[in-house]
Design an enzyme around this catalytic site. Structure first.
Site, PDB file in Angstrom:
ATOM      1  N   HIS A   1      11.630  15.195   0.687  1.00 58.40           N
ATOM      2  CA  HIS A   1      12.387  16.289   1.294  1.00 58.40           C
ATOM      3  C   HIS A   1      13.611  16.612   0.441  1.00 58.40           C
ATOM      4  O   HIS A   1      14.377  15.720   0.093  1.00 58.40           O
ATOM      5  CB  HIS A   1      12.821  15.874   2.704  1.00 58.40           C
ATOM      6  CG  HIS A   1      13.070  17.043   3.616  1.00 58.40           C
ATOM      7  ND1 HIS A   1      14.048  17.974   3.374  1.00 58.40           N
ATOM      8  CD2 HIS A   1      12.454  17.423   4.772  1.00 58.40           C
ATOM      9  CE1 HIS A   1      14.026  18.876   4.351  1.00 58.40           C
ATOM     10  NE2 HIS A   1      13.073  18.567   5.206  1.00 58.40           N
TER      11      HIS A   1
ATOM     12  N   THR B   1       0.818  -1.226   0.000  1.00 56.60           N
ATOM     13  CA  THR B   1       0.000   0.000   0.000  1.00 56.60           C
ATOM     14  C   THR B   1       0.848   1.269   0.000  1.00 56.60           C
ATOM     15  O   THR B   1       0.717   2.102   0.903  1.00 56.60           O
ATOM     16  CB  THR B   1      -0.913   0.034   1.249  1.00 56.60           C
ATOM     17  OG1 THR B   1      -0.050   0.014   2.423  1.00 56.60           O
ATOM     18  CG2 THR B   1      -1.867  -1.130   1.327  1.00 56.60           C
TER      19      THR B   1
ATOM     20  N   TYR C   1      22.061  -7.129  19.073  1.00 56.69           N
ATOM     21  CA  TYR C   1      21.155  -6.478  18.130  1.00 56.69           C
ATOM     22  C   TYR C   1      20.356  -7.499  17.306  1.00 56.69           C
ATOM     23  O   TYR C   1      20.935  -8.326  16.602  1.00 56.69           O
ATOM     24  CB  TYR C   1      21.993  -5.581  17.228  1.00 56.69           C
ATOM     25  CG  TYR C   1      21.270  -4.801  16.167  1.00 56.69           C
ATOM     26  CD1 TYR C   1      20.297  -3.869  16.501  1.00 56.69           C
ATOM     27  CD2 TYR C   1      21.586  -4.970  14.824  1.00 56.69           C
ATOM     28  CE1 TYR C   1      19.659  -3.125  15.519  1.00 56.69           C
ATOM     29  CE2 TYR C   1      20.955  -4.234  13.833  1.00 56.69           C
ATOM     30  CZ  TYR C   1      19.992  -3.319  14.189  1.00 56.69           C
ATOM     31  OH  TYR C   1      19.360  -2.589  13.208  1.00 56.69           O
TER      32      TYR C   1
ATOM     33  N   GLU D   1       0.640   7.914   6.612  1.00 57.48           N
ATOM     34  CA  GLU D   1      -0.013   7.993   5.291  1.00 57.48           C
ATOM     35  C   GLU D   1      -1.527   8.120   5.455  1.00 57.48           C
ATOM     36  O   GLU D   1      -2.188   8.821   4.695  1.00 57.48           O
ATOM     37  CB  GLU D   1       0.337   6.745   4.467  1.00 57.48           C
ATOM     38  CG  GLU D   1       1.801   6.731   4.017  1.00 57.48           C
ATOM     39  CD  GLU D   1       2.228   5.440   3.324  1.00 57.48           C
ATOM     40  OE1 GLU D   1       3.290   5.433   2.693  1.00 57.48           O
ATOM     41  OE2 GLU D   1       1.500   4.423   3.421  1.00 57.48           O
TER      42      GLU D   1
ATOM     43  N   HIS E   1       8.841   2.918  18.798  1.00 55.01           N
ATOM     44  CA  HIS E   1       8.103   1.697  18.464  1.00 55.01           C
ATOM     45  C   HIS E   1       8.055   0.737  19.639  1.00 55.01           C
ATOM     46  O   HIS E   1       8.824   0.860  20.603  1.00 55.01           O
ATOM     47  CB  HIS E   1       8.627   1.047  17.188  1.00 55.01           C
ATOM     48  CG  HIS E   1       9.971   0.396  17.221  1.00 55.01           C
ATOM     49  ND1 HIS E   1      10.125  -0.970  17.308  1.00 55.01           N
ATOM     50  CD2 HIS E   1      11.217   0.891  17.121  1.00 55.01           C
ATOM     51  CE1 HIS E   1      11.432  -1.263  17.251  1.00 55.01           C
ATOM     52  NE2 HIS E   1      12.105  -0.154  17.147  1.00 55.01           N
TER      53      HIS E   1
ATOM     54  N   GLU F   1       7.710  -1.571  13.453  1.00 53.06           N
ATOM     55  CA  GLU F   1       8.825  -0.754  12.969  1.00 53.06           C
ATOM     56  C   GLU F   1       9.891  -1.641  12.372  1.00 53.06           C
ATOM     57  O   GLU F   1      10.492  -1.311  11.358  1.00 53.06           O
ATOM     58  CB  GLU F   1       9.425   0.070  14.119  1.00 53.06           C
ATOM     59  CG  GLU F   1      10.488   1.086  13.677  1.00 53.06           C
ATOM     60  CD  GLU F   1      11.930   0.570  13.693  1.00 53.06           C
ATOM     61  OE1 GLU F   1      12.820   1.306  13.286  1.00 53.06           O
ATOM     62  OE2 GLU F   1      12.174  -0.596  14.096  1.00 53.06           O
TER      63      GLU F   1
ATOM     64  N   GLY G   1      21.728   3.077   2.302  1.00 59.36           N
ATOM     65  CA  GLY G   1      20.711   2.710   3.282  1.00 59.36           C
ATOM     66  C   GLY G   1      20.542   3.759   4.360  1.00 59.36           C
ATOM     67  O   GLY G   1      20.364   4.924   4.033  1.00 59.36           O
ATOM     68  N   TYR G   2      20.638   3.338   5.643  1.00 56.94           N
ATOM     69  CA  TYR G   2      20.310   4.213   6.765  1.00 56.94           C
ATOM     70  C   TYR G   2      20.951   5.592   6.705  1.00 56.94           C
ATOM     71  O   TYR G   2      20.326   6.583   7.013  1.00 56.94           O
ATOM     72  CB  TYR G   2      20.758   3.573   8.086  1.00 56.94           C
ATOM     73  CG  TYR G   2      19.853   2.498   8.613  1.00 56.94           C
ATOM     74  CD1 TYR G   2      18.698   2.116   7.932  1.00 56.94           C
ATOM     75  CD2 TYR G   2      20.143   1.845   9.806  1.00 56.94           C
ATOM     76  CE1 TYR G   2      17.880   1.118   8.427  1.00 56.94           C
ATOM     77  CE2 TYR G   2      19.320   0.845  10.306  1.00 56.94           C
ATOM     78  CZ  TYR G   2      18.194   0.485   9.610  1.00 56.94           C
ATOM     79  OH  TYR G   2      17.394  -0.500  10.108  1.00 56.94           O
TER      80      TYR G   2
ATOM     81  N   SER H   1      25.044  27.915  -9.720  1.00 52.71           N
ATOM     82  CA  SER H   1      24.523  29.242  -9.376  1.00 52.71           C
ATOM     83  C   SER H   1      23.032  29.261  -9.006  1.00 52.71           C
ATOM     84  O   SER H   1      22.652  29.997  -8.101  1.00 52.71           O
ATOM     85  CB  SER H   1      24.856  30.248 -10.474  1.00 52.71           C
ATOM     86  OG  SER H   1      24.188  29.874 -11.657  1.00 52.71           O
TER      87      SER H   1
END
Ligand SMILES: [Zn+2]
Length: 742
Positions: A686, A245, A521, A406, A347, A394, A696-697, A628
């Site tokens: 942006h 979606t 992790y 969204e 999250h 997340e 990536g990150y 310029s």
């Protein structure tokens, strides 16, 4: 109601006051005193013992999206917000989350080895043997059943493939094995797929993440031989969230792709993460050229690249089911500006128990909410509305936050003053990133909050760390001379992305790290038992995070004039622009030198004739590019930011004037959105910040221009300069048009 009511705000520039009065920017003399008293009271309500109990409770069972544990955690969080006095509800979405049905990795020659693909329970780790743990896998791998020769590709980055090409090694039709590190994990299979590989294995290397670093778990914090890093490999740099979606909320009746095979951000090849226990036999069996020195690691083997007689069989199947996703949303309505929202999020879903990722951040946030609730019960009325968000899903791809954002895009762009994010929290030094117009605010707060280990401010501690670890005395001196915190630009990797990069909402990301090195992790060992031994024993930095994010929220909730300073943004854009100018200049110089080296055949003459060597092709010379339009846009923005700053400080404003100035200040960043978004990924809008398409990150600033240059698409770079300039002009016009009406 307040229309026409006249009250005079005497506002002071933080720059005028810094180091003199310690007054927060954006407040009148008397409201500043009141604000500081409020923050002191807030601090007294924060209990690190309580943060510890929350971490233990919320990490007591595995709770990935779609699991019974996740629903339980969402409901516990909902109950806490209710107890604290918030209006709270759960927004539910139906999101795709593929779980493995079959995982098989075996080496079929030169000898047989079947990978364990399993982390064993440990008696020292109380939750490591629970049922309902997700197995070790990479979410969004494709289904696949492939047999092929194996090739070692180091970290699996573009530069590694260039190195392979020089050795005459092609991965087309092969299975690659890459080590974790140096890029976000999803980039490795993406590049492997682009080079024609049939499958990708990613392993945790003991040099980067294991015994080379220190004692391994449970004796020490580092990754043991069986530890595996789960994680997403969706091409999130195209768009995050539910892949079915894009751009709309994954509500029950949302319009969806009918199959995951249609989603443009999913891989076509299977990918699987493994431990170094499972990687060692595969790497040991490789033949072919010896790997370049920097590719070798801490395993007791000679590192070869392959291909050769070593072949592997990788078979993966997933269930591709929709699962419920529970976002917990809690609010306390503002008394004066109910339609201006200060939002705070973290999250709640984890890969397994997730004591650190994400519960350490979640527990700090809940402690802040508890304190806010107490302040309200004791009679305080926040001027603006506070909204707390505990996101689900997340880990798979920022799914809970992205779908919610969204789903509510219009409302959020209208109402949200700031979004303040955190995620896992560790121990050590403040890490703060976000919208540069908020740098003064974060600077002021960081100078007020004490570091729990040393008693200096968290600003001073972080600065001391940077000085102590500076690469040279000159760099150390430059850092020592700075008197101001620097906000890092944000890439992706947590729930701020949809707010900032899709909607242009001012955002911050906060956390502590640097002294909590660990190997837990995304493994079953990210547990409470691990956390209290190696991550943040005593929960001191949980308390520091709650105070830091709490003070920032309080100031945004109560400020008379919102503490945005666009002059800092201008300074940053100037820096980015000159970085790009040096980037292209150095690319021009190195290209021309490298082409000359090739032309004079130095590489061939120098090469060892007993080994194959394939010199790279010459590259297109780098043209001069016209910056310029961008420079002119930045100059207009410079003037506009000064104009707004003059109005914001040392002016007597009526309430109505202050209100319209505030509206302007918090909506301004939306002017930086590119209408069509970035090339190849319109979801990212942006103009200043995006995660790298091939990294990536980590962030690419002015990403349209920067990535065109990096990919040597110089014509595109010129187009992107004009596009970026237009969007910066748009912000300049927006700010300059603002006039105080009487
Ligand atoms: Zn996380």
């Amino acid at each position: 109601m307040y229309k026409g009511l006249f009250f005079v705000l005497v506002l002071m520039a933080s720059a005028d006051l810094k180091g003199q009065t310690g007054m927060p920017a954006g407040f009148t003399d008397s409201s500043a005193q009141e604000e500081l008293r409020k923050e002191k009271k807030f601090d007294e309500l924060i209990s690190r013992e309580n943060i510890g109990m929350t971490i233990r409770d919320l990490s007591s069972v595995p709770h990935h999206v779609g699991s019974a544990g996740s629903k339980q955690v969402a409901e516990k969080i909902q109950q806490k917000f209710r107890d604290y006095g918030f209006n709270v509800h759960i927004d539910e979405y139906q999101v795709l989350f593929p779980q493995p049905k079959l995982r098989l990795l075996e080496m079929t020659s030169p000898q047989y080895y079947k990978a364990l693909l399993k982390e064993p329970p440990l008696k020292e780790d109380g939750t490591s043997g629970q049922k309902d743990q997700l197995p070790t896998f990479n979410a969004w791998s494709a289904d696949g059943n492939v047999r092929a020769e194996l090739v070692y590709v180091n970290y699996g980055l573009q530069a590694d493939y260039e190195e392979l090409a020089k050795l005459g090694v092609d991965v087309k039709g092969k299975i690659v094995i890459a080590r974790y590190g140096q890029s976000w994990r999803g980039i490795k299979p993406k590049i492997a797929q682009e080079h024609g590989a049939l499958g990708c294995i990613i392993y945790s290397h003991p040099k980067d993440d294991g015994y080379y670093q220190g004692e391994v778990y449970p004796q020490g914090p580092f990754k043991n031989e069986f530890g595996v890093q789960r994680g997403s490999v969706m091409d999130m740099v195209v768009y995050p969230g539910d892949p079915l979606t894009p751009g709309v909320g994954a509500t029950h009746d949302a319009k969806r792709y009918s199959s995951h095979l249609e989603a443009p951000n999913l891989l076509k090849i299977p990918v699987l993460p493994i431990s170094y226990h499972d990687a060692k036999p595969l790497l040991e069996a490789l033949s072919g050229p010896v790997a370049p020195e920097s590719w070798r690691g801490a395993l007791p083997i000679t590192y070869h690249i392959g291909p050769g007689k070593s072949t592997v069989h990788l078979e993966l199947q997933f269930d591709w089911k929709l699962v419920p996703c529970y976002d917990v949303i809690a609010m306390i309505k503002g008394s004066t500006y109910p339609d201006e929202w200060v939002m705070r999020g973290n999250h709640h879903d984890a890969w397994v128990n997730g004591a650190q990722d994400p519960i350490s951040g979640q527990a700090a946030m809940l402690e802040e909410a508890k304190a806010m609730g107490e302040l309200v019960k004791s009679g305080w009325k926040p001027k603006r509305t506070i909204v707390y968000c505990a996101w689900d899903a997340e880990e798979p791809a920022l799914v809970g936050s992205t779908e919610w954002v969204e789903d509510h895009a219009g409302l959020l762009q209208k109402n949200t003053v700031v979004y303040i994010n955190s995620d896992e929290n560790g121990r050590g030094f403040l890490e703060a990133g976000g919208s540069h117009a908020l740098e003064n605010l974060v600077d002021e707060v960081a100078k007020d909050v004490k570091d729990p280990q040393t008693g200096v401010s968290i600003y001073e501690r972080s600065k001391a760390h940077q000085v102590a670890t500076a690469p040279s005395p000159l760099k150390a001196k430059a850092i020592m001379d700075k008197t101001h915190l620097h906000l890092e630009a944000l890439g992706t990797g947590s729930d701020f992305s949809p707010f900032l990069q899709h909607l242009g909402i001012p955002s911050l990301n906060l956390g502590f790290s640097g002294e909590d090195q660990s190997g837990d992790y995304h493994s079953i060992y990210d547990s409470y038992d691990n956390y209290i031994r190696f991550i943040d024993p005593g929960f001191y930095y949980g308390e520091a995070l709650a105070k830091t994010a709490g003070h920032i929220s309080l100031r945004m909730l109560n400020a008379d004039i919102l503490p945005f300073d666009y002059r800092i943004l201008v300074k940053e854009i100037k820096n980015y622009t000159s970085e790009l100018q040096s980037l292209i200049a150095s690319l021009r110089e190195t290209t021309s030198i490298n082409n000359e080296i090739l032309k004079k055949k130095y590489l061939i003459i120098a090469s060892d004739t007993s080994r194959p060597f394939f010199p790279p092709a010459a590259k297109q010379e780098v043209p001069f590019i016209d910056f310029s339009p961008l420079e002119n846009a930045v100059a207009s923005l410079d003037g506009a930011a000064d104009h707004i700053n003059e109005l914001s400080v040392k002016k007597e404003l009526t309430r109505t004037q202050a209100d319209s100035l505030n509206q302007l200040l918090y909506h301004a960043e939306q002017e930086l959105l590119l209408e069509q978004g970035l090339p190849l990924r319109p979801w990212y809008k942006h103009v200043l910040y995006a995660p790298g398409y091939y990294t990536g990150y980590s962030v690419k600033t002015l990403p349209g221009i920067r990535e065109a240059i990096e990919q040597r698409n110089f014509q595109q770079a010129e187009i992107e300069i004009k596009r970026s300039a237009r969007s910066i002009e748009k912000l300049a016009d927006y700010l300059s048009a603002f006039k105080i009406t009487h």
